[in-house]
Design a protein around this motif. Structure first.
Motif: not given
Length: 311
Positions: A106-129
């Motif tokens: 999320v921060l990278a999408s706001l501060l350095v312009g990296e795309r906030l992709t669904l793949r990255r979000v879902l992978a992050g949720v899976a990583g927490i699990g």
């Protein structure tokens, strides 16, 4: 033949792998009840060592930037990690910390312009699990202060990582008394952060733990030496190098390797058992990392107010 990105990723992964051995070294070699002392002795000597090797000092805005980055990545993060570990079972603290990749995305999408992709979000949720399966116990208790400290620690390190990417490396620095031009070594920027973070931690150490009454024995010295040289100087140098060369949102997922390594260190060194749930958690963490690093390259969009800096 291995791709250059794979080599950079593999080298960067050495950092969280070494961090995963911290619990084992701390529990087996260091005196009990002195986490802040260990934090200071990790950060400050490592920073001074790298500073002596690079012989480079910041100039201009990099004085306050080094203080900000050192506080976020080292000083505040270590102090909040200590508070979380004191108030929460280790599994809960580790699971809270696993939200880091999503925060970085999320921060990278706001501060350095990296795309906030669904793949990255879902992978992050899976990583927490996956981390939860590895380290979380069924009878784990929650404490509001501890939870807030763990979350604040994750925010601190995530913001520090993204700002490290945004600011990159300075174009000029001062080489012990004389101005220099050309690329500033990444080790120099790492040394500035470690020194700043260690200095920030000293007042916290004096207020919370105080100074030790005696000198450490040979076993403790070996533990401190390992954490200083390998777990801090080497690890943070490789970590910040990876942030400079790879998308920071991807690099953050490598931090999920730390609890995996901690579990396997306990398995091989202490003879601890590995449950089926932990095996599944390791597989989930590995899958989340693979999913992120095998994603198609998406060009970053310019971040508001950002400027291109050498990395």
């Amino acid at each position: 033949m291995l791709s250059n990105q794979f080599r950079i990723t593999a080298v960067t992964a050495i950092a969280p792998i070494t961090w995963g051995t911290t619990y084992l070294v701390t529990s087996e070699l260091l005196p009990p009840g002195r986490p802040l002392l260990a934090a200071v002795l990790r950060a400050l000597p490592a920073g001074l060592l790298l500073l002596a090797l690079t012989r480079t000092l910041p100039i201009g805005s990099w004085w306050w930037r080094s203080l900000v980055l050192g506080t976020l990545n080292i000083g505040a993060f270590f102090a909040l990690l200590f508070l979380a570990a004191y108030r929460l079972p280790g599994g809960v603290a580790a699971t809270m910390g696993a939200i880091g990749p999503i925060l970085v995305a999320v921060l990278a999408s706001l501060l350095v312009g990296e795309r906030l992709t669904l793949r990255r979000v879902l992978a992050g949720v899976a990583g927490i699990g996956g981390v939860a399966l590895i380290v979380l116990q069924a009878d784990a208790a929650l404490d509001l202060v501890g939870v807030m400290a763990a979350l604040a620690g994750a925010v601190s390190m995530s913001l520090g990582a993204v700002l490290s990417k945004r600011w990159g490396r300075p174009e000029r620095a001062r080489r012990f008394g004389r101005a220099s031009t050309g690329p500033v070594p990444g080790l120099a920027v790492t040394s500035w952060q470690l020194v700043a973070g260690g200095l920030v931690l000293i007042p916290v150490l004096l207020l919370v733990e105080g100074l030790p009454s005696g000198l450490p024995d040979a076993t403790a010295v070996s533990g401190y030496a390992y954490l200083t040289l390998v777990g801090t100087a080497l690890a943070y140098a490789l970590w910040f190098r990876g942030i400079g060369l790879l998308p920071v949102g991807s690099v953050s997922f490598l931090s999920l390797l730390s609890p995996v390594v901690a579990v396997f260190a306990g398995l091989f060194v202490l003879g601890e058992a590995l449950s089926l749930g932990q095996v599944l958690g390791v597989a989930v963490v590995a899958a989340s990392i693979v999913v992120v690093f095998t994603a198609p390259n998406v060009p970053a969009r310019p971040a508001p107010g950002s400027a291109t800096r050498p990395t």
